[in-house]
Design an enzyme around this catalytic site. Structure first.
Site, PDB file in Angstrom:
ATOM      1  N   CYS B  33      49.525 -15.788  49.574  1.00 49.81           N
ATOM      2  CA  CYS B  33      50.065 -16.023  48.691  1.00 49.81           C
ATOM      3  C   CYS B  33      50.822 -16.419  47.591  1.00 49.81           C
ATOM      4  O   CYS B  33      51.617 -16.895  46.485  1.00 49.81           O
ATOM      5  CB  CYS B  33      51.585 -16.355  49.775  1.00 49.81           C
ATOM      6  SG  CYS B  33      51.214 -14.709  51.245  1.00 49.81           S
ATOM      7  N   ASP B  35      50.585 -20.418  46.915  1.00 48.09           N
ATOM      8  CA  ASP B  35      50.900 -21.508  47.035  1.00 48.09           C
ATOM      9  C   ASP B  35      50.683 -21.719  47.831  1.00 48.09           C
ATOM     10  O   ASP B  35      50.317 -21.739  49.653  1.00 48.09           O
ATOM     11  CB  ASP B  35      52.261 -21.343  47.480  1.00 48.09           C
ATOM     12  CG  ASP B  35      53.234 -20.515  46.537  1.00 48.09           C
ATOM     13  OD1 ASP B  35      54.438 -20.276  45.749  1.00 48.09           O
ATOM     14  OD2 ASP B  35      53.743 -19.196  48.021  1.00 48.09           O
ATOM     15  N   CYS B  58      52.608 -21.570  41.992  1.00 51.38           N
ATOM     16  CA  CYS B  58      53.214 -21.920  40.579  1.00 51.38           C
ATOM     17  C   CYS B  58      54.456 -22.865  39.671  1.00 51.38           C
ATOM     18  O   CYS B  58      54.227 -23.792  40.661  1.00 51.38           O
ATOM     19  CB  CYS B  58      54.198 -20.534  40.382  1.00 51.38           C
ATOM     20  SG  CYS B  58      55.560 -20.273  41.818  1.00 51.38           S
ATOM     21  N   CYS B 102      59.495 -21.132  47.658  1.00 49.84           N
ATOM     22  CA  CYS B 102      59.036 -22.034  47.176  1.00 49.84           C
ATOM     23  C   CYS B 102      59.935 -23.757  47.720  1.00 49.84           C
ATOM     24  O   CYS B 102      59.186 -24.531  48.742  1.00 49.84           O
ATOM     25  CB  CYS B 102      58.738 -22.547  45.702  1.00 49.84           C
ATOM     26  SG  CYS B 102      57.817 -21.391  44.985  1.00 49.84           S
TER      27      CYS B 102
END
Ligand SMILES: Cc1ncc(COP(=O)(O)O)c(C=O)c1O
Ligand SMILES: Cc1ncc(COP(=O)(O)O)c(C=O)c1O
Lengths: 395, 145, 395, 145
Positions: B33, B35, B58, B102
């Protein structure tokens, strides 16, 4: 732009001042509806006819085989849905590839939901389809093959003539999304047996919101935009005259020095590829080394993520793009990078730099200076890199 | 698209790095994904004395990691447990909707590190569950229709 | 334009210089792809957000209920096909009127070929649907009512709130083509219970090739243009940033003096209607006398044909339009004029004059001077007029 | 969209008007389709001595009527019979495709007037048939698909 180095010409290009200049009279002065009777509109009709001729000439088509659209996406949607629908009595099978632009892929998926069958051909590690795969995928019910001319992410150019010949030999319509290839690759729809083709103005220094579809005379197509009698009853909607004029002008400018421009771009691109791979370890080139668009460099840096890379590059004055999921609002990385066999975590760390008319050697120098540091910085932050260094020997 | 706070924490991440003899380490997310977050805790007498992170992800992933470590540093375990993903996002003046996962990841990474500490020390932390394998399940972008 | 009197503002309008001015930076400077990560594109994203807010405000909608399109035709096609498709499990019946623009009519005909049932409501002699007819047409399977806000040929404005209320009471989605009404009529999508609405920039002194669709939050719709994630995944294609900015600017300008402009237009229009009917025998007004667009005069002159009339007017410096078949490439005269009950030969001889921002009283004087002579000249040429004069008493 | 010749014949039609005691009159087309053409002939000793027309229709309809009358004036009936719609269109330097039916209409109007003359005088003109009720049948614009 203030001092930004723009290396995202595959995403879009600035409209050339000469193109804007050519468009201007059609906003305020020669503004008449091209379908109207009065003389005021004659100039517009001529301007549209002139642009149509320019588009046709650029791909060796005839004027009445060109239809103006609102862009590459519409051209793709129309060609695929319209041809699939017009030939549905013959069959409902379409062949495409796994690395098409979403304008093609999502249109095919839409058709799948509506009773069509679609074969998504795999590609090799360089992003090229295998002609045997295509041959094997053809059925009695296949009415359409849609394979892109050149890929927007990794720049790989297909062997279009080979595909066109095979399609023609099997009496199957062949559409190609040439949005990226147009004005970079030589395109001859007659020689290459191309039946339908999509282009977009904003990729070749023309305005956004206008494109064109070529459709070979005799090929049937259902209307996509229903309404007025524009574009010979096939594409309704008041003509975007300034946009159409802009597309024509952009082609005119690009045609004048296509070969030199490509040679120049190829040199800059090769500097990027060769020197980045040399300077940065654990990096790989994506796409074909030679059969690739003259402006495209696409490199994966292991252990880091693309969006973070893009932001840091932006902070350092470099505009690039990535196949990272995070830039698209989805969680999966680029379907193109996965299709050429990259594992997810490497696909996430890819950087696409696409040079253009304004790119200089100094720009490339600067990029080559900036990228290694940025990659290193992100690697220092990365738990994947930490693990790799600790377990390095196992890999 | 990011707030100034997010950009600041991305450009100047606080507490980035490792703790070699950490009391607890938690790694969550997966490379698929895009992360992965790892949090290192140094805990003494129930207090988080030091915290470090490493993140593959990111801009928002880095910034939330940074902010989460800031928020828990010096806090007791109990206090740290009350810090939610929303608190992290708010402390950053908000995140774009597609990036809210996130902040969830940061919360999960912290919990995973605390769980590791608890397991090693054979204690039970109220309200703390074993880390999920993949926190992304069930999340998807708005459907086209 | 040299001294031409342009009275065809319903066909299209010149883009205002201030609108072009607002668009210019987005061609050459702020050209970045609005979907890109780097800062260069921030300005574009803001510009699009700003335009979206302006459109929303103009019809009392919310920002996230506005989707940009390539024009009115696309907005109509998308709304109708997209809603019909999204609710097809509930039913496949659509209600529209006989006087819609072809962008609506031909889309409905397309759906008929694909298993949908469409009711085309008749209109009264003034071009208004009867609410009882609508009420009676509603079935359990009706999912969509699409009735235009104001007609492009005869200018008749529908009682939209009444239609909206009825649709809402029956839990049926209500779409209205407001391409002509926008910025001339007050539109409030909340008060009028409008669920979807189409507009086009080039009818309000904005650029060609851009428009918008409003879709009430919660209403489902299938995608029309498949591809990238633009417009919240609902309308793919690289955003036409200059066009979108131009649409916003055009609305901003129009909003500032909408009431005065309408009053002015109404006065000029009424001069045209009243004085032409007074000066020319065997002439009739088409459309409603009061419930009509402030800029629209539509008059039929018996015994003559519209295209010939338009060419002669053009020779005399006046640009108008006609419902004549000959102007559309088809042989039948305007479906709108037939729907309000005109016999074919009278429908062929209609003249539409639509005033606009630049129209002056002197222009109207000139038109009132020119039209009677031109009509008389064509009547002298007409075998129908000859027969009428000879058999006059029988009529 | 029209050639200069078409525009000239539309703006300055030749032979527009009536002949009150015509040898033959023919009216073709119908108001439904938007074109009606009427041709008046004055014939003496097999020669078309005078010809006039009246037309309800578009610019091309008027121009083709005008040109058709020009082409037959002073000609013998046999010569007039050889004038086709294509000849009329060519004499006008061409017509837009959607307007070709206008030239057909002119040919038909001429034939109808000649037929009227032949009927009144009980003679037979080689190759001349009774006028069709509606010459537009079978003609339609290109289909959308
Ligand atoms: C290969 C390809 N196809 C289609 C498109 C869509 O074109 P447009 O942005 O003009 O809709 C693009 C660019 O976005 C592209 O790169
Ligand atoms: C009522 C109406 N609907 C739709 C359209 C189509 O709009 P566009 O020309 O922007 O496609 C028009 C104008 O052409 C119109 O007048």
């Amino acid at each position: 732009m203030e001092n930004k180095i723009y290396l995202d010409h595959a995403a879009t290009t600035p409209t050339k001042p000469a193109v804007v200049e050519a468009m201007l009279p059609y906003f305020t002065e020669s503004f008449g509806n091209a379908s109207s009777v009065y003389e005021l509109s004659n100039n517009n009709r001529k301007a549209i006819a002139n642009a149509r001729e320019i588009v046709a000439k650029a791909i060796n088509a005839k004027d009445d085989e060109i239809y103006f659209t609102s862009g590459g996406t519409e051209a793709d949607n129309w060609a695929i849905k319209g041809i699939a629908e017009a030939y549905r009595a013959k069959g409902k099978h379409i062949i495409t590839s796994q690395i098409e632009h979403h304008a093609v892929l999502h249109t095919c998926e839409y058709l799948e939901k509506h009773g069509y069958e679609v074969t998504y051909l795999p590609v090799d590690e360089f992003g090229r389809i295998r002609i045997e795969d295509l041959q094997n995928a053809i059925k009695d019910t296949t009415t359409l093959i849609t394979i892109m001319f050149a890929n927007n992410e990794i720049g790989t150019v297909q062997n279009i003539k080979e595909i066109g010949d095979l399609a023609r030999a099997n009496k199957i319509i062949f559409h190609t999304d040439a949005v990226q290839a147009f004005m970079q690759e030589d395109i001859d729809v007659v020689d290459m047996n191309i039946d339908a083709l999509s282009i977009s103005a904003h990729k070749i220094y023309g305005p956004k919101g206008v494109g064109a579809m070529y459709l070979r005379k005799g090929v049937k197509i259902g209307a996509f935009m229903h309404g007025g009698a524009q574009e010979r009853h096939r594409r309704a909607g008041t003509e975007n005259v300034p946009g159409i004029v802009g597309l024509g002008k952009a082609i005119e400018i690009a045609s004048s020095d296509m070969n030199e421009k490509n040679a120049r771009q190829r040199r800059l691109r090769d500097r990027l590829i060769d020197e980045l791979l040399e300077k940065i370890p654990y990096a790989r080139l994506n796409g074909h080394r030679t059969e690739r668009l003259s402006n495209n460099a696409n490199i994966s840096f292991r252990f880091i993520e693309g969006e973070a890379l893009l932001i840091l590059l932006d902070m350092n004055g470099v505009c690039g793009s990535s196949g990272s999921a995070c830039t698209s609002g989805s969680l999966d990385p680029s379907h193109v990078l996965l299709a050429i066999g990259l594992p997810h975590e490497i696909a996430h760390g890819s950087l696409r730099l696409t040079v253009g008319d304004s790119t200089t050697d100094e720009d490339i120098d600067k990029v080559l200076e900036v990228v290694p540091g940025v990659v290193e910085r992100l690697r220092q932050m990365s738990p994947l890199y930490e693990d790799f260094l600790k377990n390095g020997s196992k890999e | 698209m990011y707030t100034e706070k997010v950009m600041d924490h991305f450009m100047n991440p606080r507490n980035m790095g490792e703790i070699t003899q950490a009391s607890g380490v938690g790694t969550v997310g997966n490379a698929k994904c895009g992360d992965i977050m790892r949090i290192f805790l140094e805990i003494k007498d129930g207090i988080i004395e030091d915290v470090k992170f490493k993140t593959f992800g990111c801009g928002a992933a880095v910034a939330t990691s940074s902010m989460a470590t800031e928020l828990v540093k010096g806090k007791s375990i109990q206090e740290a447990m009350t810090i939610t993903n929303k608190a992290v996002a708010e402390a950053l003046d908000g995140l774009p909707p597609v990036k809210m996962h996130c902040s969830l990841l940061a919360e999960e990474a912290l919990h995973a590190a605390l769980y590791d500490y608890a397991t090693k020390n054979n204690i039970v932390i109220d309200g703390l569950e074993a880390p999920k394998a993949d926190i992304h399940e069930g999340e998807e972008v708005e459907d086209e229709e």
